[in-house]
Motif scaffolding. Structure first.
Motif, PDB file in Angstrom:
ATOM      1  N   PHE A 151       0.825  -1.214   0.000  1.00 54.70           N
ATOM      2  CA  PHE A 151       0.000   0.000   0.000  1.00 54.70           C
ATOM      3  C   PHE A 151       0.851   1.253   0.000  1.00 54.70           C
ATOM      4  O   PHE A 151       0.609   2.184  -0.748  1.00 54.70           O
ATOM      5  N   ILE A 152       1.901   1.285   0.841  1.00 60.49           N
ATOM      6  CA  ILE A 152       2.724   2.486   0.944  1.00 60.49           C
ATOM      7  C   ILE A 152       3.945   2.425   0.050  1.00 60.49           C
ATOM      8  O   ILE A 152       4.736   3.362   0.011  1.00 60.49           O
ATOM      9  N   GLY A 153       4.096   1.319  -0.684  1.00 58.25           N
ATOM     10  CA  GLY A 153       5.278   1.107  -1.505  1.00 58.25           C
ATOM     11  C   GLY A 153       5.508   2.206  -2.515  1.00 58.25           C
ATOM     12  O   GLY A 153       4.611   2.897  -2.953  1.00 58.25           O
ATOM     13  N   GLY A 154       6.728   2.356  -2.850  1.00 58.15           N
ATOM     14  CA  GLY A 154       7.102   3.358  -3.838  1.00 58.15           C
ATOM     15  C   GLY A 154       7.424   4.690  -3.178  1.00 58.15           C
ATOM     16  O   GLY A 154       7.119   4.933  -2.012  1.00 58.15           O
ATOM     17  N   LYS A 155       8.025   5.506  -3.947  1.00 56.04           N
ATOM     18  CA  LYS A 155       8.534   6.788  -3.468  1.00 56.04           C
ATOM     19  C   LYS A 155       7.439   7.829  -3.273  1.00 56.04           C
ATOM     20  O   LYS A 155       7.569   8.722  -2.447  1.00 56.04           O
ATOM     21  N   TRP A 156       6.334   7.728  -4.030  1.00 53.21           N
ATOM     22  CA  TRP A 156       5.397   8.838  -4.118  1.00 53.21           C
ATOM     23  C   TRP A 156       4.068   8.642  -3.400  1.00 53.21           C
ATOM     24  O   TRP A 156       3.355   9.604  -3.162  1.00 53.21           O
ATOM     25  N   ARG A 157       3.685   7.425  -3.062  1.00 53.28           N
ATOM     26  CA  ARG A 157       2.347   7.190  -2.512  1.00 53.28           C
ATOM     27  C   ARG A 157       2.064   8.016  -1.259  1.00 53.28           C
ATOM     28  O   ARG A 157       1.053   8.705  -1.168  1.00 53.28           O
ATOM     29  N   LEU A 158       2.931   7.945  -0.275  1.00 54.87           N
ATOM     30  CA  LEU A 158       2.700   8.686   0.969  1.00 54.87           C
ATOM     31  C   LEU A 158       2.748  10.199   0.774  1.00 54.87           C
ATOM     32  O   LEU A 158       1.906  10.901   1.331  1.00 54.87           O
ATOM     33  N   PRO A 159       3.681  10.736   0.002  1.00 55.37           N
ATOM     34  CA  PRO A 159       3.632  12.182  -0.233  1.00 55.37           C
ATOM     35  C   PRO A 159       2.334  12.632  -0.923  1.00 55.37           C
ATOM     36  O   PRO A 159       1.806  13.703  -0.601  1.00 55.37           O
ATOM     37  N   VAL A 160       1.810  11.825  -1.842  1.00 49.80           N
ATOM     38  CA  VAL A 160       0.550  12.186  -2.509  1.00 49.80           C
ATOM     39  C   VAL A 160      -0.598  12.149  -1.502  1.00 49.80           C
ATOM     40  O   VAL A 160      -1.414  13.078  -1.437  1.00 49.80           O
ATOM     41  N   ILE A 161      -0.661  11.093  -0.701  1.00 50.19           N
ATOM     42  CA  ILE A 161      -1.703  11.008   0.322  1.00 50.19           C
ATOM     43  C   ILE A 161      -1.596  12.189   1.275  1.00 50.19           C
ATOM     44  O   ILE A 161      -2.590  12.842   1.597  1.00 50.19           O
ATOM     45  N   ASN A 162      -0.396  12.491   1.711  1.00 52.24           N
ATOM     46  CA  ASN A 162      -0.180  13.598   2.636  1.00 52.24           C
ATOM     47  C   ASN A 162      -0.625  14.927   2.020  1.00 52.24           C
ATOM     48  O   ASN A 162      -1.275  15.740   2.684  1.00 52.24           O
ATOM     49  N   ALA A 163      -0.291  15.147   0.758  1.00 56.27           N
ATOM     50  CA  ALA A 163      -0.676  16.387   0.083  1.00 56.27           C
ATOM     51  C   ALA A 163      -2.192  16.525   0.005  1.00 56.27           C
ATOM     52  O   ALA A 163      -2.748  17.584   0.313  1.00 56.27           O
ATOM     53  N   ILE A 164      -2.870  15.462  -0.378  1.00 52.33           N
ATOM     54  CA  ILE A 164      -4.322  15.506  -0.509  1.00 52.33           C
ATOM     55  C   ILE A 164      -4.977  15.694   0.855  1.00 52.33           C
ATOM     56  O   ILE A 164      -5.911  16.492   1.003  1.00 52.33           O
ATOM     57  N   CYS A 165      -4.484  15.000   1.854  1.00 50.35           N
ATOM     58  CA  CYS A 165      -5.051  15.126   3.207  1.00 50.35           C
ATOM     59  C   CYS A 165      -4.770  16.496   3.821  1.00 50.35           C
ATOM     60  O   CYS A 165      -5.463  16.914   4.736  1.00 50.35           O
ATOM     61  N   ASN A 166      -3.757  17.199   3.308  1.00 51.82           N
ATOM     62  CA  ASN A 166      -3.451  18.545   3.782  1.00 51.82           C
ATOM     63  C   ASN A 166      -4.166  19.627   2.984  1.00 51.82           C
ATOM     64  O   ASN A 166      -3.839  20.804   3.102  1.00 51.82           O
ATOM     65  N   GLY A 167      -5.128  19.239   2.163  1.00 50.25           N
ATOM     66  CA  GLY A 167      -5.974  20.227   1.507  1.00 50.25           C
ATOM     67  C   GLY A 167      -5.675  20.529   0.055  1.00 50.25           C
ATOM     68  O   GLY A 167      -6.372  21.330  -0.558  1.00 50.25           O
ATOM     69  N   HIS A 168      -4.657  19.926  -0.504  1.00 44.92           N
ATOM     70  CA  HIS A 168      -4.367  20.143  -1.925  1.00 44.92           C
ATOM     71  C   HIS A 168      -5.304  19.241  -2.720  1.00 44.92           C
ATOM     72  O   HIS A 168      -5.196  18.020  -2.657  1.00 44.92           O
ATOM     73  N   ARG A 169      -6.234  19.813  -3.469  1.00 41.84           N
ATOM     74  CA  ARG A 169      -7.279  19.041  -4.120  1.00 41.84           C
ATOM     75  C   ARG A 169      -7.124  18.959  -5.644  1.00 41.84           C
ATOM     76  O   ARG A 169      -7.499  17.978  -6.246  1.00 41.84           O
ATOM     77  N   ARG A 170      -6.572  19.984  -6.233  1.00 42.29           N
ATOM     78  CA  ARG A 170      -6.433  19.998  -7.690  1.00 42.29           C
ATOM     79  C   ARG A 170      -5.083  19.425  -8.095  1.00 42.29           C
ATOM     80  O   ARG A 170      -4.109  19.501  -7.360  1.00 42.29           O
TER      81      ARG A 170
END
Length: 114
Positions: A17-36
């Motif tokens: 689920f968290i594998g790869g370099k980008w998954r957690l940063p993307v989740i973090n960005a979206i959860c921090n209010g970045h929607r577009r």
């Protein structure tokens, strides 16, 4: 009594689920209010447009984000975390806490060496 085989499967599922370099940063960005799309992209240094698109598609397929398309001109697309995605938030926060402590420990260890 612990079932080690089941624990290993659960751990492997989490790592996938968290594998790869980008998954957690993307989740973090979206959860921090970045929607577009562009907001998300700008909030993650080094991610390419292609990689972000791939991650968002996979996350949508895995019920981690919802994608809403508004028929404006130009077309507006927004992403939002699902409740399922948000359930991972405490784990992300703990990983951030651990990472900060780890960095301090490593830097202190280097400073202590002659």
């Amino acid at each position: 009594m612990r079932n080690h085989a089941e624990e290993l499967r659960a751990l492997q599922d989490t790592l996938y689920f968290i594998g790869g370099k980008w998954r957690l940063p993307v989740i973090n960005a979206i959860c921090n209010g970045h929607r577009r799309f562009r907001e998300i992209e700008r909030s993650i240094p080094g991610i390419t447009t292609r990689m972000l698109s791939k991650e968002l598609k996979e996350m949508e397929m895995n019920n981690l984000v919802t994608r809403t398309v508004y028929a404006d001109t130009p077309v507006l697309v927004e992403y939002a975390p699902t409740a399922y995605c948000r359930s991972f938030g405490t784990i992300i926060q703990e990983m951030i806490r651990w990472g900060r402590q780890h960095r301090k420990t490593i830097l202190k260890g280097r400073a202590d060496k002659p």
